[in-house]
Each structure stands twice: as C-alpha cells, then as structure tokens.
Design an enzyme around this catalytic site. Structure first.
Site, PDB file in Angstrom:
ATOM      1  N   CYS A 151       0.825  -1.219   0.000  1.00  0.00           N
ATOM      2  CA  CYS A 151       0.000   0.000   0.000  1.00  0.00           C
ATOM      3  C   CYS A 151       0.853   1.261   0.000  1.00  0.00           C
ATOM      4  O   CYS A 151       0.519   2.243  -0.667  1.00  0.00           O
ATOM      5  CB  CYS A 151      -0.932   0.009   1.203  1.00  0.00           C
ATOM      6  SG  CYS A 151      -0.069  -0.104   2.780  1.00  0.00           S
ATOM      7  N   HIS A 287      -1.463   1.271   7.757  1.00  0.00           N
ATOM      8  CA  HIS A 287      -1.920   1.342   6.369  1.00  0.00           C
ATOM      9  C   HIS A 287      -1.555   2.703   5.774  1.00  0.00           C
ATOM     10  O   HIS A 287      -1.526   3.700   6.499  1.00  0.00           O
ATOM     11  CB  HIS A 287      -3.431   1.119   6.298  1.00  0.00           C
ATOM     12  CG  HIS A 287      -3.968   1.006   4.907  1.00  0.00           C
ATOM     13  ND1 HIS A 287      -3.395   0.204   3.954  1.00  0.00           N
ATOM     14  CD2 HIS A 287      -5.020   1.611   4.292  1.00  0.00           C
ATOM     15  CE1 HIS A 287      -4.069   0.316   2.818  1.00  0.00           C
ATOM     16  NE2 HIS A 287      -5.061   1.166   3.000  1.00  0.00           N
ATOM     17  N   ASN A 313      -7.958   4.297  -1.938  1.00  0.00           N
ATOM     18  CA  ASN A 313      -7.276   3.110  -1.426  1.00  0.00           C
ATOM     19  C   ASN A 313      -6.686   2.312  -2.589  1.00  0.00           C
ATOM     20  O   ASN A 313      -6.940   2.634  -3.755  1.00  0.00           O
ATOM     21  CB  ASN A 313      -8.300   2.267  -0.650  1.00  0.00           C
ATOM     22  CG  ASN A 313      -7.653   1.528   0.504  1.00  0.00           C
ATOM     23  OD1 ASN A 313      -6.431   1.397   0.553  1.00  0.00           O
ATOM     24  ND2 ASN A 313      -8.470   1.030   1.401  1.00  0.00           N
TER      25      ASN A 313
END
Ligand SMILES: *[C@@H]1O[C@H](CO)[C@@H](O)[C@H](O)[C@H]1NC(C)=O
Ligand SMILES: *[C@@H]1O[C@H](CO)[C@@H](O)[C@H](O)[C@H]1NC(C)=O
Ligand SMILES: *[C@@H]1O[C@H](CO)[C@@H](O)[C@H](O)[C@H]1NC(C)=O
Ligand SMILES: *[C@@H]1O[C@H](CO)[C@@H](O)[C@H](O)[C@H]1NC(C)=O
Length: 358
Positions: A151, A287, A313
């Site tokens: 990520c 994250h 995202n």
C-alpha cells in the site's frame, strides 16, 4: 470427478447443516441460519469466490459470520455515517487481513525524516472543499493484490502521478514495482513507508513507467530504470500534524499520502468513518493511502454534520465507495494526521498548475 473448487451454487445443498453449529454461538439474534447461508451465497457470487474444499468453504462461512458480528460492533460504536457489513474481505479473519494488508509501525523499520520548517509559500487558503477527482487528475484506483503489503508504494506512486498531472500537465503511469524493489531490495512486500519510497525516487533521479517495469506483487531485486524514461520529483516532505495545514497543502499542491489505522476498513462499505480514539487507536498506524480531497456535510436537521477527507485506497474498485473511503476530518480519526507526506513537483514550462475547484 468432483469439481475441485466449490462455487456458490453447491453451498445450497449443505448450507443448512453447516450453519447450524454456529447459529447459537456467534449470531446476531435477528438473523436466521438460512438468512446467513443466503448471505454467504450472495457474497460468493458477488465476489466470485471459490474454495478448494468443502472444509475450506465451511471454515470461510464461519469467518464470514464472525465478520458480521464484528460489523455489528463497529456499527454500534460508529459516530459518523459509515456502514459496516459484507465486503470483498468478509471471508478473512482479522489476523489474515493484517498479514495481507498491514504494514509495520513507523518505528519498526526506521523513523520518518524530521520535519523541516514548513515552506509556507506552498500553502494555499483553506477553502471549503476540494476534490481533485473532479479536476480529472487522479489516477484510476489500483489493486495491490493479497500477496504483497505494498500500500505504501501504491500511495507514493499515485501521489507522484497526480502531482505530474497537476503541475506538469503530463499523465504518467509509473512503476510501483520499482518503488518496492529499489526502496527495500527483495523485501518490499513486507511493508514499508511512503517517505522511504519518495526518498528513493528523489535520490535515484526518477521512476520508470509501469509498462516498462510492471507490477508483479513479489519481492524482487532492484532493476533500476535501465535506459528508461523517468519521471522525477523535486523533493518530498512530511507535513505537520495539523489537519488544516494538510488541507491547505492538498488544495494548493495536490493529493497527499497518509498513514492510518486500518482497523475499520476490512468491513467498511460506505459513508464517513468517525470513531472514538479508543476504538481506532491513532498511534497504531498500519496502512497507507492517498488523500485526494475534502468536503463537509452541512447542517441538516437530525442528520450527521461535519468535515471529512476523501481517500483513495489500493484495494480495487470493488471495495468501499468504488475504491475510496471517507473519514472524519479535524479529530485525527484513526491517526490520519500523524504522518502525512507528499512528493514535491514544481510547475514547469510557464504553465499554470491545475486548480482544485470546490
Ligand atoms: C471467477 O473466478 C474464476 C476462478 O477463480 C475465474 O476463472 C473467472 O474468470 C472469474 N470470473 C470473474 C467474472 O471474475
Ligand atoms: C495509463 O493506464 C490507463 C489504464 O490502463 C490507460 O487508460 C492510460 O492510457 C495510461 N496512460 C498513459 C499515459 O500511459
Ligand atoms: C517478501 O520477503 C519477506 C522477507 O523475506 C517475506 O516475509 C515475504 O513473505 C515475501 N513476500 C513475497 C510476496 O514474496
Ligand atoms: C542516494 O544515492 C546515492 C548514489 O546514487 C547513494 O550512494 C546514497 O546512499 C543514496 N542515499 C539514500 C539516502 O538513499
């Protein structure tokens, strides 16, 4: 021969008996066994799920039911407008989800760069709203896959792509794999930090395209852009822990990356997440994602009111609000203000940057 995978249709035959043992233990009192079985079938169909054996499917059904219970708890705690329930991740346990998508705490792999004195010349006014998607500068939602905790590399690359659109008027699809490989040679999928990725891009004079250096989602040796066109950045910075400051940079310069606690995202469906810090610890940051805008819900009698962030995202378009989620702004919700970072891309060629209109 029996088929080796079990699609949703086959569940019908034995759904009732597998559901029975769980009915009393976890269940929401108002959902019957057959309703749960039906929901699991719908889930399998909607997300094209197949399992390798009957045992596996039975286990995944149990996990699915547990996630419905988790969703119910999140919903009860929710202070914003977020809705929790069935998502593409409903058949993963919390620890599987963390293994697939969670990155290490900022102190574990090294500290972020120290915050320099802010360069106020880059700051714009605090406007009421800004959504860079409306300006057409945001790259499409990407999908990192389930095998690589990348990520941070996706957030860094989407940040640079958007900034190139805004300040150079040049669309680029850049290499996430190069950031993964060259920032942490051969272990990039273990997780990492946006600022390390941006430093690598800055220090190694640019990034090649995703076409020349495609994403494999595996740990690889750095193959630094050999004879390849590169996209450079002019620097990078960590932003102060001040959501107004972050909004002003975002409105004047472009999207910024942020770290946050992903605890509420596995079961998130839509809406604006607002939670008390005790149920989404702002110090537990696992994250990274890209903030692409902000806005507010104005006063309406009897309904939720407040400012929020719009965040892209890297879990594909089937998750959340077509790949995005929204989070309350101004109370460091889930730690969103802790480590906002961005590349710096200056205007060039006398062209004015794209503006973010409300
Ligand atoms: C569904 O999954 C199967 C097996 O994993 C795959 O062959 C098929 O292409 C998928 N279909 C869709 C619409 O994604
Ligand atoms: C980037 O990728 C998208 C989707 O694959 C494609 O439509 C677009 O043309 C590409 N842009 C460039 C500049 O290569
Ligand atoms: C990448 O390397 C790390 C560290 O060796 C390992 O834990 C991880 O499983 C690897 N991931 C992939 C996708 O190869
Ligand atoms: C920057 O790049 C040089 C060589 O190009 C290298 O020696 C140095 O270690 C790099 N620094 C960082 C912080 O990556």
């Amino acid at each position: 021969m029996w088929p080796t995978t079990f699609p949703a249709a086959r569940l019908m035959l034995w759904g009732l008996w597998i559901a029975a043992p769980f009915a009393s233990t976890f269940l929401a009192p108002d959902l019957s066994t057959s309703q749960l079985t039906q929901m699991f079938q719908d889930f399998m169909r909607q997300f094209n799920k197949t399992y390798l054996s009957q045992e596996e499917m039975q286990y995944r059904f149990k996990v699915f039911v547990q996630n419905l219970e988790v969703s119910r708890r999140l919903q009860a705690e929710e202070l914003g407008t977020a809705q929790y329930g069935v998502t593409c991740f409903s058949d993963l346990t919390e620890s599987e989800f963390a293994m697939m998508f969670g990155i290490p705490q900022p102190s574990q792999l090294g500290l972020p760069p120290s915050l320099r004195d802010s360069d106020n010349s880059r700051l714009g006014k605090l406007t009421k709203s800004c959504d860079w998607r409306k300006a057409g500068v945001i790259p499409a939602v990407k999908y990192q896959g389930k095998k690589c905790r990348s990520c941070w590399a996706f957030a860094a690359v989407s940040n640079i792509e958007a900034l190139w659109n805004i300040h150079r008027h040049v669309p680029r699809n850049l290499s996430v794999q190069e950031v993964l490989d060259c920032t942490y040679n051969k272990i990039g999928c273990l997780g990492g930090y946006v600022w390390d990725g941006l430093r690598t891009v800055f220090n190694s004079s640019g990034l090649s395209s995703s076409r020349l250096y495609p994403y494999t989602g595996r740990n690889q040796t750095c193959q630094k852009h050999q004879k390849r066109t590169v996209t450079q950045i002019d620097g990078y910075e960590l932003l102060p822990r001040d959501e107004n400051y972050i909004a002003r940079i975002l409105a004047s310069q472009g999207p910024v990356t942020a770290l946050l606690n992903q605890a509420r995202l596995q079961n998130y469906q839509k809406g604006i997440i607002q939670s008390p810090s005790q149920s989404c610890n702002p110090m537990r940051l696992d994250h990274a994602a890209l903030i692409v805008g902000y806005d507010e819900v104005k006063s309406r009698r009897g309904s939720w009111v407040g400012p929020y962030w719009i965040i892209q995202n890297s879990w594909g378009e089937r998750w959340g609000e077509k790949g995005y989620f929204r989070l309350h702004r101004g109370t460091n919700t889930c730690g969103i203000a802790m480590f906002a970072a961005t590349a710096i891309v200056r205007d060039s060629g006398g062209k004015k940057p794209v503006l973010c209109r409300p």
